[in-house]
Design an enzyme around this catalytic site. Structure first.
Site, short mmCIF file in Angstrom:
data_model
loop_
_atom_site.label_atom_id
_atom_site.label_comp_id
_atom_site.label_asym_id
_atom_site.label_seq_id
_atom_site.Cartn_x
_atom_site.Cartn_y
_atom_site.Cartn_z
N CYS A 132 0.88 -1.16 0.00
CA CYS A 132 0.00 0.00 0.00
C CYS A 132 0.93 1.22 0.00
CB CYS A 132 -0.94 -0.03 1.20
SG CYS A 132 -0.11 -0.01 2.81
N ARG A 181 -1.96 -0.80 5.74
CA ARG A 181 -3.12 -1.45 5.11
C ARG A 181 -2.71 -2.79 4.53
NH1 ARG A 181 -6.49 2.09 0.91
NH2 ARG A 181 -5.92 3.49 2.58
#
Length: 165
Positions: A110, A115
């Site tokens: 990410c 994430r």
């Protein structure tokens, strides 16, 4: 060398039946410790990509389109991100399963690596075996490429310098 992140406080809950088969929902919950996820830095990721691994970018499409690792595939982990909440993409594991085999080696990234750690945990618990998180995300990839460009320019300056006699 890949390292395992030491973040004992980070725990991801996934539905065990759904993780085993993302097409079926179940009711049992399993705690997955994020420190079990193998993370690679930008140099290690580059080596893996060079040897045939693939890169899954889990950012929102608009962020992916602003820049990404060459050859990366985009499957957003979240379907919506606002200041108030992040809504997980309900089709995430189905889409990953449609593109990658359970034995495929791939890197999940990410922008910063946060994430992608969550996405990597979900992917691993869906039965994928060779998945690695991109530590510090695309940001570290950009920094690596910038450092390589600077280094190459410096090297060419020296190559072009006239020889002293």
């Amino acid at each position: 060398m890949a390292e395992v992140e030491n973040k004992v406080e980070d725990i991801v809950s996934v539905n065990a039946d759904e993780a085993a088969n993302p097409l079926n929902a179940g009711s049992r919950s399993v705690d997955v410790r994020v420190e079990e996820i193998v993370s690679v830095n930008a140099d290690e990721a580059a080596n893996l990509l060079h040897s045939g691994s693939r890169y899954l970018d889990v950012r929102m499409e608009e962020d992916f389109l602003k820049g990404h690792v060459e050859g990366a595939l985009n499957i957003p982990y979240y379907s919506s991100v606002t200041a108030e909440e992040k809504v997980k993409n309900p089709e995430f594991l189905n889409k990953v399963s449609a593109v990658f085999g359970h034995d495929d080696t791939f890197i999940v990234g990410c922008m910063t690596g946060n994430r992608s750690r969550l996405a990597t945990a979900d992917i691993l618990h869906a039965g994928f075996l060779n998945v690695k998180n991109m530590k510090n995300g695309y940001k570290s990839w950009v920094e690596k490429k910038a450092a390589e460009s600077t280094s190459a320019v410096r090297g060419s300056e020296y190559d072009l310098a006239p020889r002293q006699q």
